[in-house]
Design an enzyme around this catalytic site. Structure first.
Site, PDB file in Angstrom:
ATOM      1  CE1 TYR A  61     -19.931  -0.779-112.552  1.00  0.00           C
ATOM      2  CE2 TYR A  61     -19.501  -2.587-114.079  1.00  0.00           C
ATOM      3  CZ  TYR A  61     -19.061  -1.702-113.114  1.00  0.00           C
ATOM      4  OH  TYR A  61     -17.748  -1.742-112.694  1.00  0.00           O
ATOM      5  CG  ASP A  68     -21.821  -0.874-121.860  1.00  0.00           C
ATOM      6  OD1 ASP A  68     -21.171  -1.807-122.391  1.00  0.00           O
ATOM      7  OD2 ASP A  68     -21.602  -0.461-120.710  1.00  0.00           O
ATOM      8  CE  LYS A  73     -18.396  -8.175-117.953  1.00  0.00           C
ATOM      9  NZ  LYS A  73     -19.264  -7.055-117.714  1.00  0.00           N
TER      10      LYS A  73
HETATM   11  C1  LIG Z   1     -18.744  -5.626-117.181  1.00  0.00           C
HETATM   12  C2  LIG Z   1     -19.320  -4.417-117.804  1.00  0.00           C
HETATM   13  C3  LIG Z   1     -18.582  -3.237-117.986  1.00  0.00           C
HETATM   14  C4  LIG Z   1     -17.195  -3.080-117.433  1.00  0.00           C
HETATM   15  O1  LIG Z   1     -16.292  -3.945-118.010  1.00  0.00           O
HETATM   16  P1  LIG Z   1     -14.944  -4.302-117.204  1.00  0.00           P
HETATM   17  O2  LIG Z   1     -14.172  -5.139-118.162  1.00  0.00           O
HETATM   18  O3  LIG Z   1     -15.367  -5.012-115.967  1.00  0.00           O
HETATM   19  O4  LIG Z   1     -14.271  -3.011-116.902  1.00  0.00           O
HETATM   20  C5  LIG Z   1     -19.158  -2.193-118.691  1.00  0.00           C
HETATM   21  N1  LIG Z   1     -20.402  -2.287-119.164  1.00  0.00           N
HETATM   22  C6  LIG Z   1     -21.157  -3.388-119.004  1.00  0.00           C
HETATM   23  C7  LIG Z   1     -22.514  -3.450-119.603  1.00  0.00           C
HETATM   24  C8  LIG Z   1     -20.646  -4.483-118.299  1.00  0.00           C
HETATM   25  O5  LIG Z   1     -21.406  -5.560-118.104  1.00  0.00           O
END
Ligand SMILES: *Cc1c(COP(=O)(O)O)cnc(C)c1O
Length: 424
Positions: free
Chosen positions: A144, A239, A267
């Site tokens: 994701y 990511d 985050k």
């Molecule tokens: C949470 C998450 C996202 C998206 O971040 P948001 O602040 O919710 O848009 C992208 N990549 C990873 C790995 C995530 O855990």
């Protein structure tokens, strides 16, 4: 537990907000439960609008590594708020947070602040495509990267050479350049490169997968991706929206010793405020406007409150005992696994640093196909009974639990006591 006020608010919310929530998994549909409305949070604990107290194992899906309402972070936000909440012009804290991030991760020489992880990955993809002059991108099945159109592709059948959008509203042509491979399957990635040696702009990977439930990278997987990207002239994008500053202060890249070309954050670096960032090699980042030609902007990007919260959070984390937390989490997980096994259910609890997922299966988990074979009925029973005893866990087998430095030994032993009384 009597969650009357939560139930009443949820009923109202469903009239006003699609599904009653502002982000889908919060609705707890996977486990056939209703969401709890939170009134306040402190340390490792949440209080609902009905006054119920929960030990929080979800950590707002990742940001709260210091626990909730950490005194230093709250003070930094209050200080910043009194000085104005947005300027539309640069402020000193933007430079400071950029410096802290670049110092922590050697691969990050320049960084651009945005407002969410989604924005970070979308922007990194645009930059990777512009820099390489290529359009295709590789992502992993079950990985994701936020809700940007290009990332919302799931596998067709077999090894996908073409993608099917994971949601209505994404045109097929938008994801036709999104190539998919199973997580941990370096041969599948090699095959994609061999098929189109000059067409792939970037490989996007969660260096520890945290959104198909927790799946650890197998030895050699991340290094293999680094080799393939280098050989074929594609960018390796880590990511680290979850893993950045969580699996290690230096991120997963520091922990596993791999240098990606670009990294995305979110985050934790906002200390619980809405922040994302993308950064990496200076020669690549130099292409971002206004230094370069790749447009990307944001009215609230580099917001002074968010910068202050991020700086305070990272400052405390820099002096935090990651190894100590990891060994406490490890001990907790081993005991939890033993308790569940003693009840005769198959269970696997992969874990790293302050993250873990509970899977009801005998097979070790290496990719999303495995995760999908785990027993969802057992998971639901486990989740509901833990919640009924005051333990607030990730409400889906496809999500990871996120612990914090605020969790005490007493919190862990209460969770173990709760697990002891679960019936399957
Ligand atoms: C949470 C998450 C996202 C998206 O971040 P948001 O602040 O919710 O848009 C992208 N990549 C990873 C790995 C995530 O855990």
């Amino acid at each position: 537990m009597d969650s009357k006020r939560s139930a009443a608010l949820f009923a109202q919310a469903r009239e006003l907000i699609p599904g009653g929530v502002n982000s889908p998994v919060r609705a707890c549909r996977n486990v056939h439960a209703d969401p709890l409305f939170i009134a306040s949070a402190r340390g490792a604990h949440l209080k609902t609008v009905d006054g119920e107290d929960f030990i929080d194992f979800l950590g707002s899906w990742g940001p709260m590594l210091l626990g909730h309402a950490h005194a230093r972070v709250v003070a930094a936000i209050q200080r910043a708020a009194a000085l104005g909440t947005s300027y539309g012009a640069p402020c000193e804290d933007e430079v400071e947070l950029a410096r802290v991030v670049c110092e922590a991760l050697p691969s990050v020489e320049m960084v651009r602040m945005v407002n969410s992880g989604t924005e970070a990955t979308m922007s990194a993809l645009r930059l990777a495509r512009a820099f390489t002059g290529r359009n295709k991108m590789v992502k992993f099945i079950g990985g994701y990267h936020g809700h940007g159109d290009a990332f919302l592709a799931s596998a067709g059948s077999g090894v996908a050479t073409f993608s099917i959008p994971g949601t209505p509203g994404v045109p097929a042509e938008t994801v036709k350049d999104t190539l998919l491979a199973p997580y941990n399957d370096i041969d599948a990635v090699r095959a994609l490169f061999e098929k189109d040696p000059g067409g792939i702009a970037a490989v996007f990977v969660e260096p520890v997968a945290g959104n198909m439930g927790l799946v650890l990278p197998q030895p050699g997987f991340l290094a293999g991706l680094r080799d393939l990207c280098t050989r074929y002239g594609a960018l390796l994008v880590f990511d680290e929206v979850i893993t950045g500053f969580r699996v290690d202060y230096r991120g997963a890249q520091g922990r596993f010793g791999i240098m990606p070309d670009l990294t995305t954050f979110g985050k934790i670096i906002g200390g619980g405020l809405p922040v994302g960032a993308y950064g990496g090699r200076a020669d690549i980042m130099a292409h971002v406007a206004p230094q370069g030609e790749v447009y990307q902007a944001g009215t609230l990007s580099g917001n002074p409150l968010a910068m202050a919260a991020g700086i305070a959070t990272l400052e405390v984390l820099r002096h935090s005992d990651y190894a100590g937390l990891e060994s406490r989490v490890h001990a907790f997980v081993m005991e939890l696994e033993e308790i569940l096994r003693s009840k005769g259910v198959p269970v696997q609890i992969p874990h790293i640093a302050s993250m873990f997922s509970v899977y009801f299966t005998e097979a070790p988990i290496v990719d999303f196909a495995h995760v999908q074979t785990t027993d969802q009925r057992l998971f639901e029973a486990f989740y509901k009974q833990m919640r009924a005893q005051g333990i607030f866990m990730a409400p889906s087998a496809f999500e990871a639990n996120m612990l914090s430095f605020a969790h005490t030994d007493e919190d862990f032993s209460k969770a173990l006591d709760a697990a002891r009384s679960v019936r399957f």
